[in-house]
Design a protein around this motif. Structure first.
Motif, PDB file in Angstrom:
ATOM      1  N   PHE A   1      58.250  25.890  33.901  1.00 22.33           N
ATOM      2  CA  PHE A   1      59.630  25.806  34.431  1.00 22.33           C
ATOM      3  C   PHE A   1      59.264  26.908  35.737  1.00 22.33           C
ATOM      4  CE2 PHE A   1      61.380  24.136  30.572  1.00 22.33           C
ATOM      5  CZ  PHE A   1      61.544  22.845  30.922  1.00 22.33           C
ATOM      6  N   THR A   2      58.818  27.927  35.644  1.00 23.39           N
ATOM      7  CA  THR A   2      58.650  28.867  36.857  1.00 23.39           C
ATOM      8  C   THR A   2      57.593  28.389  37.625  1.00 23.39           C
ATOM      9  OG1 THR A   2      57.467  30.226  35.396  1.00 23.39           O
ATOM     10  CG2 THR A   2      59.815  30.659  35.576  1.00 23.39           C
ATOM     11  N   LEU A   3      56.306  28.191  37.320  1.00 24.22           N
ATOM     12  CA  LEU A   3      55.313  27.973  38.324  1.00 24.22           C
ATOM     13  C   LEU A   3      55.299  26.507  38.911  1.00 24.22           C
ATOM     14  CD1 LEU A   3      52.332  30.009  36.510  1.00 24.22           C
ATOM     15  CD2 LEU A   3      53.999  30.591  38.558  1.00 24.22           C
ATOM     16  N   HIS A   4      55.467  25.565  37.659  1.00 20.82           N
ATOM     17  CA  HIS A   4      55.382  24.117  38.115  1.00 20.82           C
ATOM     18  C   HIS A   4      56.561  23.516  38.992  1.00 20.82           C
ATOM     19  CE1 HIS A   4      53.700  19.878  37.949  1.00 20.82           C
ATOM     20  NE2 HIS A   4      54.898  19.607  37.860  1.00 20.82           N
ATOM     21  N   VAL A   5      57.785  23.823  38.356  1.00 19.77           N
ATOM     22  CA  VAL A   5      59.020  23.370  38.665  1.00 19.77           C
ATOM     23  C   VAL A   5      59.726  24.402  39.616  1.00 19.77           C
ATOM     24  CG1 VAL A   5      61.413  22.766  38.216  1.00 19.77           C
ATOM     25  CG2 VAL A   5      59.595  22.281  36.447  1.00 19.77           C
ATOM     26  N   GLY A   6      59.359  25.633  39.856  1.00 23.25           N
ATOM     27  CA  GLY A   6      59.816  26.406  40.706  1.00 23.25           C
ATOM     28  C   GLY A   6      61.168  27.195  40.288  1.00 23.25           C
ATOM     29  N   LEU A   7      61.517  27.156  39.266  1.00 25.65           N
ATOM     30  CA  LEU A   7      62.882  27.852  38.880  1.00 25.65           C
ATOM     31  C   LEU A   7      62.549  29.398  38.683  1.00 25.65           C
ATOM     32  CD1 LEU A   7      63.904  25.186  36.002  1.00 25.65           C
ATOM     33  CD2 LEU A   7      64.693  25.257  38.475  1.00 25.65           C
ATOM     34  N   THR A   8      63.851  29.812  38.796  1.00 29.41           N
ATOM     35  CA  THR A   8      63.678  31.437  38.491  1.00 29.41           C
ATOM     36  C   THR A   8      63.834  31.594  37.135  1.00 29.41           C
ATOM     37  OG1 THR A   8      66.169  31.588  38.666  1.00 29.41           O
ATOM     38  CG2 THR A   8      64.944  31.777  40.860  1.00 29.41           C
ATOM     39  N   ALA A   9      63.538  32.857  36.645  1.00 33.51           N
ATOM     40  CA  ALA A   9      63.577  33.401  35.029  1.00 33.51           C
ATOM     41  C   ALA A   9      65.015  32.920  34.746  1.00 33.51           C
ATOM     42  CB  ALA A   9      62.913  34.560  34.971  1.00 33.51           C
ATOM     43  N   ARG A  10      66.139  33.678  35.644  1.00 36.54           N
ATOM     44  CA  ARG A  10      67.215  33.646  35.082  1.00 36.54           C
ATOM     45  C   ARG A  10      67.854  32.266  34.904  1.00 36.54           C
ATOM     46  NH1 ARG A  10      72.203  33.176  37.825  1.00 36.54           N
ATOM     47  NH2 ARG A  10      74.025  34.407  36.632  1.00 36.54           N
ATOM     48  N   GLN A  11      67.486  31.285  35.928  1.00 33.84           N
ATOM     49  CA  GLN A  11      67.829  29.710  35.389  1.00 33.84           C
ATOM     50  C   GLN A  11      67.319  29.224  34.392  1.00 33.84           C
ATOM     51  OE1 GLN A  11      66.255  28.426  39.512  1.00 33.84           O
ATOM     52  NE2 GLN A  11      68.231  28.015  40.424  1.00 33.84           N
ATOM     53  N   VAL A  12      66.118  29.518  33.910  1.00 38.27           N
ATOM     54  CA  VAL A  12      65.508  29.083  32.783  1.00 38.27           C
ATOM     55  C   VAL A  12      66.099  29.614  31.619  1.00 38.27           C
ATOM     56  CG1 VAL A  12      63.340  28.981  31.429  1.00 38.27           C
ATOM     57  CG2 VAL A  12      63.097  28.792  33.816  1.00 38.27           C
ATOM     58  N   GLY A  13      66.535  30.868  31.742  1.00 37.39           N
ATOM     59  CA  GLY A  13      67.188  31.356  30.319  1.00 37.39           C
ATOM     60  C   GLY A  13      68.478  31.085  30.158  1.00 37.39           C
TER      61      GLY A  13
END
Length: 408
Positions: free
Chosen positions: A43-55
């Motif tokens: 999600f962070t490298l492929h989709v480009g989300l931040t760690a906060r968004q993923v959490g």
């Protein structure tokens, strides 16, 4: 090789039905191992989300389990667990596959909450299926076998995710492989027998499990005893990293040790948990072991000798691992034993709330306590766990003496 053969013989049943159930669990666990271990990277490298968004997304997905666990359990009782489990795995295949199309935070939140809602229905539906296909005195042992297999499959999944993470071009393998394994699991479920439906007594009410106060008390006590989930996976590693001088490389070794321990000893720890009385006593012992592990960690706040602290952390992980396999087995015994045969899905779905609550509240609560209060924080957790251990047998005994809720 002989040790591997012995382990294989212990885990793989000779009975065709149980082999199929184990194969389903293996496919599911490899898929979840791939996704859970590789999701942050994807999600962070492929989709480009931040760690906060993923959490935030993963936390929201976890919250959905408070509703879906009981809901899917009730549906399993109505339509049949085999049919529902097939639908769940196919829906998860679509959901995990959809992650490959996610390109924004909004799409991520929608998909992750839908997948989380469906995924939390897997455990109660699977347990209800076991309840319809397997005799009562064999269910806990089979669940123990399936948990050992889950840890093996999850470890394999971590390896696959690690390979996929070597290149950004391979990251899309993570959701797509998980989706494919969910399809495999669904196909394997269709090869199982349907199981005999249980007659529903006159007067049985909907949502009987969450109206059953005695059963809810057992769930509440079990939620405290299930705090090993957070302590082993989050709190102890965080404490070792931030409050002790031990090398950081020790932390993943502790988790590997825990995984191997569960694989080797979960089945053995389930002995005696196939009755409600036996399961409650095992739950009590698990709480004593868990409190002991907390007190061993507490001692690490009083010294800074690297060798001694490393030994203490290893000992604490060993003690907590003993508590984990005991509590897991006791939870299956209590869930199956206290659930009416005609409402296995609903009651087992409600019992799953003990784990879901721990997953949601545990990391922030327990980690916050030990980070803020150190020695006294660990001691306080031990005291609360011991209180739950003292309560579990009388609370369970009172509930077992009652007529199942909803029966007039």
């Amino acid at each position: 090789m002989s040790n591997l053969a012995t382990l294989s013989a212990r885990i793989v049943p000779t009975d065709p039905l149980r082999r199929k159930l184990i194969a389903i669990r293996l496919a599911e666990s490899i898929g979840k191992g791939i996704f859970l271990s590789g999701s942050i990277v994807y999600f962070t490298l492929h989709v480009g989300l931040t760690a906060r968004q993923v959490g935030l997304g993963l936390s929201a997905a976890g919250m959905s389990g408070l509703i879906s666990s009981v809901t899917f359990g009730m549906i399993a009782d109505r339509v049949g667990p085999r049919r529902l489990l097939t639908i769940i795995f196919l829906a998860l295949a679509v959901g995990f596959g959809s992650y490959s199309l996610v390109d924004s935070s909004a799409a991520f939140f929608i998909v992750v909450m839908c997948v989380g809602f469906v995924e939390y229905g897997t455990s109660p539906t699977n347990s209800a299926l076991i309840g319809t296909l397997v005799p009562a005195n064999e269910r806990v042992r089979l669940k123990a076998l399936m948990r050992s297999v889950f840890n093996i499959g999850f470890s394999v999944g971590i390896g696959v995710a690690a390979v996929a993470a070597l290149s950004r071009n391979l990251l899309v393998v993570i959701p797509l492989t998980t989706a494919a394994l969910m399809v495999v699991a669904a196909m394997l479920v269709t090869r199982l027998p349907e199981g005999e439906p249980k007659p529903v007594p006159v007067g049985f009410r909907r949502f009987a499990a969450v109206r059953d106060r005695g059963f809810l008390r057992v769930i509440g006590v079990s939620a405290v005893l299930a705090s090993h989930i957070t302590l082993v996976l989050v709190t102890l590693p965080l404490w070792a990293l931030t409050h002790t001088p031990v090398p950081h490389s020790v932390v993943p070794l502790l988790l590997i040790f825990n995984t191997v321990f569960v694989i080797l000893f979960q089945v053995r720890a389930s002995k005696g948990a196939d009755t409600v009385a036996g399961a409650s006593r095992l739950a009590r012992r698990s709480g004593i072991w868990l409190a002991g592990g907390c007190l061993v960690v507490a001692v690490t706040a009083l010294d800074d000798n690297v060798v001694l602290l490393t030994g203490a952390l290893i000992a604490a992980m060993l003690i907590m691992s003993v508590a984990e396999v005991m509590q897991s087995a006791s939870a299956w015994g209590l869930g199956f034993g206290l659930a009416p045969e005609h409402a296995q899905g609903e009651y087992l779905g409600a019992f799953e709330l003990s784990v879901i609550t721990q997953n949601i509240a545990g990391p922030a609560l327990l980690s916050g306590i030990v980070v803020a209060y150190g020695f006294w924080g660990w001691t306080a957790i031990a005291a609360v766990v011991l209180t739950a251990a003292a309560a579990v047998v009388p609370v369970t005994r009172r509930r077992a003496a009652l007529v199942p809720a909803g029966v007039s």
